[in-house]
Write a protein that holds these residues in place. Structure first.
Motif, PDB file in Angstrom:
ATOM      1  N   VAL A 293       1.034  -1.521   0.048  1.00 46.80           N
ATOM      2  CA  VAL A 293      -0.008   0.165   0.114  1.00 46.80           C
ATOM      3  C   VAL A 293       0.982   1.270   0.177  1.00 46.80           C
ATOM      4  CG1 VAL A 293      -1.888   0.796   1.185  1.00 46.80           C
ATOM      5  CG2 VAL A 293      -2.129  -1.833   1.288  1.00 46.80           C
TER       6      VAL A 293
ATOM      7  N   THR B 252      -6.358   4.330   0.799  1.00 48.55           N
ATOM      8  CA  THR B 252      -6.342   2.991   0.710  1.00 48.55           C
ATOM      9  C   THR B 252      -5.850   2.476   2.077  1.00 48.55           C
ATOM     10  OG1 THR B 252      -6.163   3.138  -0.952  1.00 48.55           O
ATOM     11  CG2 THR B 252      -5.345   0.983  -0.877  1.00 48.55           C
ATOM     12  N   GLU B 253      -5.774   1.947   2.866  1.00 46.47           N
ATOM     13  CA  GLU B 253      -4.331   1.496   3.989  1.00 46.47           C
ATOM     14  C   GLU B 253      -3.801   0.771   4.163  1.00 46.47           C
ATOM     15  OE1 GLU B 253      -6.695   3.277   7.550  1.00 46.47           O
ATOM     16  OE2 GLU B 253      -8.548   2.583   6.359  1.00 46.47           O
ATOM     17  N   GLU B 254      -3.392   0.236   5.038  1.00 51.39           N
ATOM     18  CA  GLU B 254      -2.981  -1.582   5.578  1.00 51.39           C
ATOM     19  C   GLU B 254      -3.712  -2.403   6.820  1.00 51.39           C
ATOM     20  OE1 GLU B 254       0.415  -2.750   5.000  1.00 51.39           O
ATOM     21  OE2 GLU B 254       1.378  -1.799   4.351  1.00 51.39           O
ATOM     22  N   PRO B 255      -3.978  -3.286   6.380  1.00 50.68           N
ATOM     23  CA  PRO B 255      -4.812  -3.664   6.759  1.00 50.68           C
ATOM     24  C   PRO B 255      -4.791  -3.463   8.675  1.00 50.68           C
ATOM     25  CG  PRO B 255      -4.411  -6.119   5.501  1.00 50.68           C
ATOM     26  CD  PRO B 255      -4.050  -4.068   5.153  1.00 50.68           C
TER      27      PRO B 255
END
Lengths: 309, 248
Positions: free
Chosen positions: B19, B220-223
């Motif tokens: 990401v 949009t991001e890291e989980p």
């Protein structure tokens, strides 16, 4: 801000995926109606009416709706869509089959498998097998949404909504049901189980899978899952598959046995509360997400575990 | 009967995606791209229908940038007969893709469209069902077995409880699940031959479709990550740990 939630059921009982999707729906808006489409499904409608947060239940019955095939069910939902701003379904195989058809008929871009409601038009959803989370805002007048139920708790009972009849729309007559070949089991369903024990390719055969996994599952009252590798190899049926393209689960306890932990599998279970990994390869990626790891041969560990429970 | 198979160029399924740190999306520069695995299964199924004498011609189509040509060439090397590239520079949403594909279906009049059930990048699982709706056709989604029987197709579908068998009237939309078949590899001679097979280019405007985003990606991001826990030494320690964690 009225919302139509499409109930998941089998004509006999209401699936708790409906109650979970209801929680997402009530976070979007307050006036939630539940559509029960089926045949002989009065009991399902009555159960839906008891869920807290339901304004009313619409019961549409007919031969064409008994199996909830895509074309007649989409036609029904579209016929009801005028009075709703948002249409929601749990991301079950029925929801995933029908809702995009509804969305296209309404000229709406669907938002698939939301895991969080940010606001009435903004949602979080996983992409790339859950390796990234997108926040998306819809610019469509109507919203069409499927809900990843593992991310929401089930709405409680205690409501007393009314049940109204809705008429089925004309069936386009494009498809015909032949048969269901469903797995018969007394075990809990994967998507609602509190404990899941899953097996991977290391099990080696369907006989071994049954021999070592099933007794532990019986002791724990657990549902049984499998990795894609185990299903592809024929050790377990397709409806046991946990992962990106199988079922997404979030039980209290997930026990992964002989599963290496491919990202596609992790995508289906990493929201479990407690994860146990049993694997003879101590470098297996599954240990990076496991709360408790036990390195060793599962063929000796699982019988020991069964005795210790 | 003609069979149309839409294919998508996606990040290869073996690549661990990254990401972007500014939240604007997923890093796609210098990343290995391949055909969406479910679409490979769709191409394979079409080829098997042709080999069984149930289909005469296989047309593959991709909506994407110029490089999607490579994906189409892969499908041609597997055994498709000709290809159409609908050139769209920005990422097109499933509804837009379905509208573009409808334009191709109207022109080509296939008896069957076989698509992957979902693309492994956006995981939307929509395009096949949407195309089916726009055409007013039947749909047999998540297929693990496909049998053509005269005017109908018998489709065995992977559903939550097991399998469901339905028949759909042709023309129909089929979407593929993992266990429909095992796609073949293209042989070197076939890769060479594929370079000479026809590949047409079209634009969205040629098909009368406006490419418009209905969804705005805000971030949009890291989980949320999970940390590795502890290793226990034996079953007894495991059971006592689980009891104190309150899950047993």
């Amino acid at each position: 801000m009225a919302i139509l939630l499409i109930a998941e059921h089998d004509n006999a009982s209401l699936s708790d995926q409906t109650a979970k999707a209801l929680t997402a729906a009530t976070q979007i808006g307050s006036d939630v109606d539940v559509l029960v489409a089926g045949k002989g499904a009065q009991g399902v409608a009555d159960a839906a009416a008891k869920l807290q947060g339901v304004r009313k239940v619409l019961l549409a019955e007919g031969d064409d709706l008994e199996q909830r095939l895509a074309e007649p069910l989409a036609a029904l939902v579209v016929s009801l869509a005028d009075t709703y701003d948002t249409i929601v379904a749990p991301a079950t195989s029925t929801g995933k089959n029908v809702l995009p058809r509804v969305a296209a008929l309404l000229d709406v871009m669907q938002i698939s498998e939301i895991i969080e409601v940010v606001s009435a038009d903004t949602f979080k959803r996983p992409i790339y097998a859950g390796n990234a989370i997108q926040t998306v805002q819809s610019t469509d007048q109507k919203k069409v949404i499927t809900v990843r139920t593992a991310s929401f708790t089930a709405a409680e009972e205690g409501g007393s909504a009314s049940v109204e009849n809705a008429s089925a729309a004309a069936n386009p007559g494009l498809s015909t049901f032949v048969e269901n070949r469903l797995s018969e089991s007394d075990r809990p369903e994967l998507t609602s189980a509190k404990i899941i024990i899953s097996g991977g390719r290391a099990l080696g055969s369907s006989e071994k899978f049954e021999e070592v996994i099933l007794p532990v599952a019986d002791k724990l009252g657990a549902a049984i899952g499998a990795s894609r590798a185990a299903v592809d190899a024929g050790y377990a049926p397709n409806d046991w598959q946990v992962g990106q393209t199988g079922k997404v689960v979030a039980p209290e306890l997930y026990i992964a046995c002989g599963i290496s932990g491919a990202i596609q599998h992790l995508a289906g279970m990493k929201d479990s509360k407690v994860i146990v990994a049993i694997n003879k390869d101590e470098e297996a990626p599954i240990f990076q997400v496991a709360d408790y790891g036990l390195v060793g041969d599962l063929f000796t560990i699982l019988p020991e575990l069964e005795k210790a429970l | 009967m003609k069979v149309l198979v839409p294919v998508k160029r996606v990040v290869d399924y073996n690549v661990k995606i990254r990401v972007k740190s500014d939240g604007s999306g997923v890093e796609l520069a210098n990343v290995k791209m391949s055909m969406n695995p479910f679409d490979e299964i769709a191409v394979e199924e079409a080829i098997r229908l042709k080999e069984a004498g149930k289909a005469e011609e296989i047309i593959v189509v991709s909506v994407g940038p110029q490089q999607a040509q490579e994906t189409l060439r892969t499908a041609l090397a597997m055994g498709a007969d000709r290809a159409i590239l609908i050139k769209v520079e920005e990422a097109a949403e499933p509804l837009t893709v379905a509208k573009l594909l409808k334009g191709v279906v109207d022109a080509e009049q296939p008896g069957l469209v076989i698509l992957g059930k979902q693309a492994i990048d956006d995981d939307a699982n929509q395009t096949g069902q949407m195309l089916s709706a726009l055409l007013g056709w039947s749909q047999g989604t998540f297929a693990s077995k496909l049998e053509i029987e005269g005017e109908n197709a018998k489709v065995t579908r992977e559903v939550d409880g097991g399998l469901q068998v339905i028949t759909v009237k042709l023309p129909a939309i089929i979407t593929t699940d993992l266990r429909l078949n095992q796609p073949r590899y293209a042989s070197l001679p076939n890769i060479m031959k594929a370079k000479k097979k026809p590949l047409d280019e079209k634009s969205a405007a040629d098909l009368g479709v406006e490419v418009k985003q209905r969804l705005t990606v805000l971030k949009t991001e890291e989980p949320g990550g999970r940390k590795a826990g502890v290793k226990v030494k034996d079953v007894a320690e495991l059971v006592s740990s689980l009891k104190s964690a309150g899950v047993l």
